[in-house]
Write a protein that holds these residues in place. Structure first.
Motif, PDB file in Angstrom:
ATOM      1  N   TRP A  59      -1.161   2.283  17.769  1.00 11.35           N
ATOM      2  CA  TRP A  59      -1.037   1.348  18.867  1.00 11.35           C
ATOM      3  C   TRP A  59      -2.241   0.424  18.964  1.00 11.35           C
ATOM      4  CZ3 TRP A  59      -4.964   2.306  22.388  1.00 11.35           C
ATOM      5  CH2 TRP A  59      -5.579   3.565  22.272  1.00 11.35           C
ATOM      6  N   ARG A  60      -3.368   0.779  18.372  1.00 14.65           N
ATOM      7  CA  ARG A  60      -4.482  -0.170  18.350  1.00 14.65           C
ATOM      8  C   ARG A  60      -4.631  -0.688  16.931  1.00 14.65           C
ATOM      9  NH1 ARG A  60      -9.394   2.780  21.406  1.00 14.65           N
ATOM     10  NH2 ARG A  60     -10.486   0.955  20.677  1.00 14.65           N
ATOM     11  N   ALA A  61      -4.457  -1.990  16.765  1.00 15.60           N
ATOM     12  CA  ALA A  61      -4.619  -2.553  15.421  1.00 15.60           C
ATOM     13  C   ALA A  61      -6.036  -2.275  14.954  1.00 15.60           C
ATOM     14  CB  ALA A  61      -4.377  -4.059  15.451  1.00 15.60           C
ATOM     15  N   GLY A  62      -6.161  -1.926  13.711  1.00 23.39           N
ATOM     16  CA  GLY A  62      -7.463  -1.517  13.210  1.00 23.39           C
ATOM     17  C   GLY A  62      -7.470  -0.042  12.889  1.00 23.39           C
ATOM     18  N   ALA A  63      -6.457   0.698  13.406  1.00 24.00           N
ATOM     19  CA  ALA A  63      -6.315   2.095  12.995  1.00 24.00           C
ATOM     20  C   ALA A  63      -5.181   2.175  11.980  1.00 24.00           C
ATOM     21  CB  ALA A  63      -6.015   2.973  14.198  1.00 24.00           C
ATOM     22  N   VAL A  64      -5.387   2.899  10.916  1.00 25.85           N
ATOM     23  CA  VAL A  64      -4.312   3.079   9.944  1.00 25.85           C
ATOM     24  C   VAL A  64      -4.057   4.558   9.780  1.00 25.85           C
ATOM     25  CG1 VAL A  64      -4.870   0.967   8.703  1.00 25.85           C
ATOM     26  CG2 VAL A  64      -5.912   3.098   8.019  1.00 25.85           C
ATOM     27  N   SER A  65      -2.940   4.879   9.166  1.00 29.99           N
ATOM     28  CA  SER A  65      -2.610   6.287   9.015  1.00 29.99           C
ATOM     29  C   SER A  65      -3.444   6.893   7.901  1.00 29.99           C
ATOM     30  CB  SER A  65      -1.132   6.432   8.666  1.00 29.99           C
ATOM     31  OG  SER A  65      -0.930   5.982   7.339  1.00 29.99           O
ATOM     32  N   ALA A  66      -3.578   8.204   7.972  1.00 30.44           N
ATOM     33  CA  ALA A  66      -4.353   8.904   6.950  1.00 30.44           C
ATOM     34  C   ALA A  66      -3.722   8.724   5.578  1.00 30.44           C
ATOM     35  CB  ALA A  66      -4.466  10.388   7.313  1.00 30.44           C
ATOM     36  N   ALA A  67      -2.390   8.628   5.544  1.00 29.83           N
ATOM     37  CA  ALA A  67      -1.718   8.455   4.256  1.00 29.83           C
ATOM     38  C   ALA A  67      -2.142   7.154   3.598  1.00 29.83           C
ATOM     39  CB  ALA A  67      -0.201   8.478   4.457  1.00 29.83           C
ATOM     40  N   THR A  68      -2.230   6.094   4.407  1.00 29.55           N
ATOM     41  CA  THR A  68      -2.658   4.798   3.868  1.00 29.55           C
ATOM     42  C   THR A  68      -4.086   4.888   3.346  1.00 29.55           C
ATOM     43  OG1 THR A  68      -1.414   3.895   5.718  1.00 29.55           O
ATOM     44  CG2 THR A  68      -2.653   2.333   4.365  1.00 29.55           C
ATOM     45  N   LEU A  69      -4.920   5.563   4.122  1.00 24.29           N
ATOM     46  CA  LEU A  69      -6.315   5.708   3.714  1.00 24.29           C
ATOM     47  C   LEU A  69      -6.435   6.458   2.400  1.00 24.29           C
ATOM     48  CD1 LEU A  69      -8.499   6.555   6.835  1.00 24.29           C
ATOM     49  CD2 LEU A  69      -8.623   4.566   5.347  1.00 24.29           C
ATOM     50  N   LEU A  70      -5.642   7.526   2.257  1.00 26.97           N
ATOM     51  CA  LEU A  70      -5.708   8.324   1.041  1.00 26.97           C
ATOM     52  C   LEU A  70      -5.292   7.496  -0.162  1.00 26.97           C
ATOM     53  CD1 LEU A  70      -6.186  11.041  -0.324  1.00 26.97           C
ATOM     54  CD2 LEU A  70      -3.802  11.624   0.134  1.00 26.97           C
ATOM     55  N   GLU A  71      -4.231   6.724   0.033  1.00 25.84           N
ATOM     56  CA  GLU A  71      -3.771   5.858  -1.052  1.00 25.84           C
ATOM     57  C   GLU A  71      -4.870   4.911  -1.486  1.00 25.84           C
ATOM     58  OE1 GLU A  71       0.566   4.843   0.032  1.00 25.84           O
ATOM     59  OE2 GLU A  71      -0.302   3.048  -0.894  1.00 25.84           O
ATOM     60  N   ALA A  72      -5.487   4.295  -0.467  1.00 25.70           N
ATOM     61  CA  ALA A  72      -6.555   3.337  -0.763  1.00 25.70           C
ATOM     62  C   ALA A  72      -7.713   4.029  -1.475  1.00 25.70           C
ATOM     63  CB  ALA A  72      -7.046   2.680   0.523  1.00 25.70           C
ATOM     64  N   HIS A  73      -8.034   5.229  -1.028  1.00 27.37           N
ATOM     65  CA  HIS A  73      -9.157   5.963  -1.616  1.00 27.37           C
ATOM     66  C   HIS A  73      -8.890   6.291  -3.076  1.00 27.37           C
ATOM     67  CE1 HIS A  73     -12.540   8.802  -1.658  1.00 27.37           C
ATOM     68  NE2 HIS A  73     -11.752   9.600  -2.342  1.00 27.37           N
ATOM     69  N   LEU A  74      -7.659   6.736  -3.368  1.00 29.62           N
ATOM     70  CA  LEU A  74      -7.331   7.095  -4.742  1.00 29.62           C
ATOM     71  C   LEU A  74      -7.276   5.869  -5.635  1.00 29.62           C
ATOM     72  CD1 LEU A  74      -4.605   9.810  -4.093  1.00 29.62           C
ATOM     73  CD2 LEU A  74      -6.923  10.163  -4.945  1.00 29.62           C
ATOM     74  N   ALA A  75      -6.892   4.735  -5.053  1.00 27.27           N
ATOM     75  CA  ALA A  75      -6.767   3.540  -5.871  1.00 27.27           C
ATOM     76  C   ALA A  75      -8.107   2.853  -6.100  1.00 27.27           C
ATOM     77  CB  ALA A  75      -5.801   2.565  -5.197  1.00 27.27           C
ATOM     78  N   ALA A  76      -9.105   3.161  -5.269  1.00 27.02           N
ATOM     79  CA  ALA A  76     -10.375   2.443  -5.376  1.00 27.02           C
ATOM     80  C   ALA A  76     -11.049   2.776  -6.696  1.00 27.02           C
ATOM     81  CB  ALA A  76     -11.296   2.827  -4.221  1.00 27.02           C
ATOM     82  N   PRO A  77     -11.611   1.775  -7.351  1.00 25.46           N
ATOM     83  CA  PRO A  77     -12.222   2.051  -8.653  1.00 25.46           C
ATOM     84  C   PRO A  77     -13.471   2.910  -8.492  1.00 25.46           C
ATOM     85  CG  PRO A  77     -12.705  -0.188  -7.953  1.00 25.46           C
ATOM     86  CD  PRO A  77     -11.758   0.364  -6.960  1.00 25.46           C
ATOM     87  N   ARG A  78     -13.744   3.701  -9.533  1.00 28.06           N
ATOM     88  CA  ARG A  78     -14.953   4.495  -9.556  1.00 28.06           C
ATOM     89  C   ARG A  78     -15.822   4.013 -10.706  1.00 28.06           C
ATOM     90  NH1 ARG A  78     -15.707   9.493  -6.591  1.00 28.06           N
ATOM     91  NH2 ARG A  78     -14.031   9.504  -5.060  1.00 28.06           N
ATOM     92  N   ILE A  79     -17.118   4.246 -10.568  1.00 32.04           N
ATOM     93  CA  ILE A  79     -18.039   3.798 -11.606  1.00 32.04           C
ATOM     94  C   ILE A  79     -18.515   5.031 -12.367  1.00 32.04           C
ATOM     95  CG2 ILE A  79     -20.130   2.489 -12.063  1.00 32.04           C
ATOM     96  CD1 ILE A  79     -19.728   1.339  -9.182  1.00 32.04           C
ATOM     97  N   VAL A  80     -18.197   5.075 -13.668  1.00 27.99           N
ATOM     98  CA  VAL A  80     -18.537   6.261 -14.440  1.00 27.99           C
ATOM     99  C   VAL A  80     -20.020   6.254 -14.810  1.00 27.99           C
ATOM    100  CG1 VAL A  80     -16.235   6.512 -15.387  1.00 27.99           C
ATOM    101  CG2 VAL A  80     -17.919   5.132 -16.616  1.00 27.99           C
ATOM    102  N   THR A  81     -20.522   7.455 -15.127  1.00 27.23           N
ATOM    103  CA  THR A  81     -21.908   7.571 -15.570  1.00 27.23           C
ATOM    104  C   THR A  81     -22.000   7.725 -17.076  1.00 27.23           C
ATOM    105  OG1 THR A  81     -21.856   9.974 -15.353  1.00 27.23           O
ATOM    106  CG2 THR A  81     -22.561   8.729 -13.424  1.00 27.23           C
ATOM    107  N   MET A  82     -20.866   7.947 -17.746  1.00 28.32           N
ATOM    108  CA  MET A  82     -20.776   8.244 -19.170  1.00 28.32           C
ATOM    109  C   MET A  82     -21.253   9.645 -19.505  1.00 28.32           C
ATOM    110  SD  MET A  82     -21.304   4.739 -21.282  1.00 28.32           S
ATOM    111  CE  MET A  82     -20.091   3.451 -21.167  1.00 28.32           C
ATOM    112  N   CYS A  83     -21.463  10.482 -18.489  1.00 28.35           N
ATOM    113  CA  CYS A  83     -21.625  11.910 -18.722  1.00 28.35           C
ATOM    114  C   CYS A  83     -20.411  12.544 -18.046  1.00 28.35           C
ATOM    115  CB  CYS A  83     -22.907  12.433 -18.105  1.00 28.35           C
ATOM    116  SG  CYS A  83     -22.968  14.239 -17.957  1.00 28.35           S
ATOM    117  N   ARG A  84     -19.553  13.135 -18.841  1.00 27.31           N
ATOM    118  CA  ARG A  84     -18.286  13.605 -18.275  1.00 27.31           C
ATOM    119  C   ARG A  84     -18.504  14.631 -17.164  1.00 27.31           C
ATOM    120  NH1 ARG A  84     -13.646  15.441 -22.247  1.00 27.31           N
ATOM    121  NH2 ARG A  84     -13.360  13.201 -22.336  1.00 27.31           N
ATOM    122  N   ASP A  85     -19.446  15.554 -17.371  1.00 29.24           N
ATOM    123  CA  ASP A  85     -19.700  16.586 -16.361  1.00 29.24           C
ATOM    124  C   ASP A  85     -20.185  15.968 -15.058  1.00 29.24           C
ATOM    125  OD1 ASP A  85     -21.026  19.047 -18.697  1.00 29.24           O
ATOM    126  OD2 ASP A  85     -18.984  18.600 -18.052  1.00 29.24           O
TER     127      ASP A  85
END
Lengths: 359, 323
Positions: free
Chosen positions: A67-93
């Protein structure tokens, strides 16, 4: 909807501040002011910006919002989090320890003793953020803030060379398994990934005291708006200038807290990974023993959502990374190395690790 | 408004140490723009290296020097000028461009951190004055004779090397005895950080090589140093491998705070070989490059340190990226 408050509107911070400074606190007041030109005059915005603000009011709320714009559902947040790029270190561990690499949109801290490899890691990340998306890289650019003078351009060039070799080999492997697009892109020159382009992809700042450091952090949002392809900001180190100019520790804590808030907001607003290199200091515990703890004190612990301590291991010249704070990952400890090519995992079959080869 | 620096245009300056092996170990020589620390026990050979560097910085660029002058702040009594003269005579005889006139020696005694800070600030004033004088190539007007052109193109010498020998001496003595230990350490750490920030700024602004010497203390910790305070059961944490000199395990003086200040740490070790001769090794314990404890042996002679037998070096051979 008319009762929606200005502070909760999903506006860029500079527009929101202009509205608040002009005395607008909720949506109904905005509606009453009489159009974009009048709004622009009252707030000091440009008419285009005022138009954008008023358009936002008229927008329908996206499905799944509250009901307040600016709040999103946790599902949307999770999707966004999983889709966000990560920066590798080139050490797999180390990448696994961090949940796939350094996360964008957050502040990550690496602390450690001098010589453990903080600058090496910072340079490696500034190179790795530029890995093409075809190889699951962030395909972005980096800001490197050098406060200690540790950044050596020749060393960074070596790390860049190592990365070029590594990435070229991976592109060839991809081509061999039926996805030749990237390798062809390299060959034709459509995709540029060489030492010069990697060095040009790093915006390097040299900072000499804490006022310059604070000025840079203040200017960072404007800089990120100007260069939206930046995905990483490294501060090497965030600590150095704070360990001498302050005699009043409570003032230092206040300034450090403000700095932390700005960095968190910048990371979230612009979706960049903010990486802070921190020093360590010795703390005398109640039982009289001394232990190594991150510098800048207890209150600084809230600045970063993810904190890793780099330290030496039991055997000579063995480097370790220990995750001791994370929003969703368990603590852990992995070994890594620093080679002539940069940060890498432990060689296959070596002692002390699972023996995973370089990726 | 802060501006980013273009990395592709950076070519860092280095000054030779006068020995091919040592220069190779340092990838060209002592770097400008950062602080290099040289640590080692009393008889290890630090002063020899330091005195030599005061002369080699005066060499022309074609020979690995920086055509520069050197500033020498000696804190352990009377500066060893005779030794400097003897190296000059033995090594650079017959070279008018290398002389003691290009070495500026701080003559007031430096006993406290405040003295040292004052001396460095005066150096800053000197550097500012030097930078303000226009280059000698000004006003080499057309039609000037060959002689005038030659005079105009000889570069004016500026300070390129600052040596403080040693930093440890100035900071090691604890302060007033009525101050609690912890506060003394805090104060000392703050002074060290303040001095370092000033030196780094000068090093970067005027492209100086800054070489500081440090003493060592005995390393009594047998289990690898201070443990980690972040999680239970933290084992070794604070150092890569023990430093050994004359058969003893040692640590650089001035502690962790100081270690955070310097960019590059070099350790001179002294070892007695079975036949009674003494060899000296140079190790890098906070690295510019990552190969662990790459060492090269050299002997100290009256003519200065130079290579004897180069030890096999681990790690890949580096190429300079701008070659």
């Amino acid at each position: 909807m008319l009762r929606q408050e200005v502070v909760t509107m999903p506006l860029p911070p500079h527009l929101r501040n202009k509205l608040l400074s002009a005395g607008f606190t909720n949506a109904s007041e905005l509606e009453r002011c009489g159009g974009p030109v009048a709004l622009a005059r009252e707030t000091g915005m440009t008419p285009e910006e005022a138009h954008e603000v008023l358009q936002l009011l008229g927008e329908r709320l996206p499905a799944g919002s509250d009901w307040r714009a600016g709040a999103v559902s946790a599902a949307t947040l999770l999707e966004a989090h999983l889709a966000a790029p990560r920066i590798v270190t080139m050490c797999r561990d180390l990448d696994e320890l961090l949940g796939g690499g350094v996360a964008t949109g957050q502040v990550t801290e690496f602390c450690g003793v001098p010589g453990i490899g903080k600058t090496q890691l910072g340079m490696q990340l500034a190179i790795n953020v530029q890995v093409p998306a075809a190889l699951a890289g962030a395909q972005g650019q980096a800001v490197y803030v050098d406060t200690e003078g540790s950044f050596m351009v020749e060393r960074c060039a070596d790390i860049a060379e190592g990365a070029v070799r590594h990435i070229t080999a991976m592109a060839e492997k991809q081509a061999a398994s039926g996805r030749p697009a990237l390798a062809e892109g390299f060959r034709s020159g459509a995709v540029v990934f060489n030492v010069a382009s990697l060095l040009r992809g790093i915006f390097y700042f040299r900072i000499h005291d804490y006022t310059e450091q604070l000025a840079l952090i203040n200017m960072l949002p404007r800089f990120l708006q100007q260069y939206p392809q930046i995905r990483l900001v490294v501060f090497d180190s965030i600590t150095f200038h704070f360990r001498q100019d302050f005699t009043d520790m409570s003032q230092r804590t206040r300034v450090a807290t403000l700095m932390a808030q700005q960095l968190i907001a910048t990371a979230q607003t612009y979706g960049v990974a903010v990486v802070l290199m921190n020093q360590v200091t010795t703390k005398v515990m109640e039982d009289g023993s001394s232990k190594l703890v991150p510098a800048l004190g207890e209150s600084w612990g809230h600045a970063a959502s993810t904190r890793v301590m780099l330290h030496w291991g039991v055997h000579d010249n063995e480097r370790h990374a220990a995750l001791f704070k994370s929003p969703h990952l368990p603590p852990g400890n992995v070994a890594f190395t620093v080679t002539a090519d940069g940060v890498r995992g432990m060689p296959r079959g070596s002692r002390g690790g699972a023996g995973l080869a370089n990726r | 408004m802060l501006q980013p620096i273009d990395l592709t245009q950076q070519s860092p300056l280095k000054t030779t140490l006068g020995c091919g092996v040592l220069d190779g170990f340092l990838h060209g020589g002592l770097p400008c723009g950062i602080i290099t620390e040289l640590t080692g026990e009393a008889a290890a050979g630090k002063t020899q290296l330091v005195l030599q560097s005061l002369l080699t910085v005066q060499l022309p660029r074609s020979e690995g020097g920086l055509d520069g002058k050197a500033v020498y702040i000696y804190t352990e009594g009377k500066p060893p000028v005779e030794r400097l003269q003897s190296i000059l005579t033995n090594r650079f005889n017959g070279r008018p461009d290398i002389n003691l006139g290009n070495v500026l020696i701080e003559e007031r005694p430096i006993a406290t951190p405040e003295d040292l800070l004052r001396s460095v600030r005066q150096l800053e004033a000197l550097l500012e004055r030097e930078a303000a004088v226009p280059a000698a190539t000004a006003a080499a007007a057309a039609g000037a004779g060959a002689r005038a052109v030659e005079a105009a193109t000889v570069p004016r010498r500026v300070v390129r090397l600052l040596v403080i020998d040693s930093v440890a001496r100035v900071f090691r003595d604890a302060g007033e005895s009525d101050e609690p230990q912890v506060q003394q350490l805090h104060r000392r750490a703050a002074q060290l950080f303040g001095l370092t920030a000033l030196l780094k700024r000068l090093a970067q602004e005027y492209q100086l090589a800054v070489l500081l010497t440090n003493q060592v203390m005995d390393d009594f910790d047998s289990d690898g140093g201070t443990s980690l305070g972040i999680m239970a059961g933290g084992g070794a944490g604070s150092r890569p491998a023990p430093l050994v000199s004359s058969g003893r395990r040692v640590l650089p003086a001035l502690g962790l705070a100081w270690a955070n200040c310097v960019n590059c740490r070099l350790f001179v070790a002294r070892h007695e070989a079975g036949d009674g001769s003494v060899v000296r090794c140079l190790q890098s314990s906070r690295r510019i490059c990552p190969t662990p404890t790459v060492a090269s042996k050299w002997t100290s002679r009256a003519s200065g340190a130079s290579q004897t037998k180069p030890k096999r070096r681990g790690g890949a051979l580096r190429r300079h990226w701008d070659d």
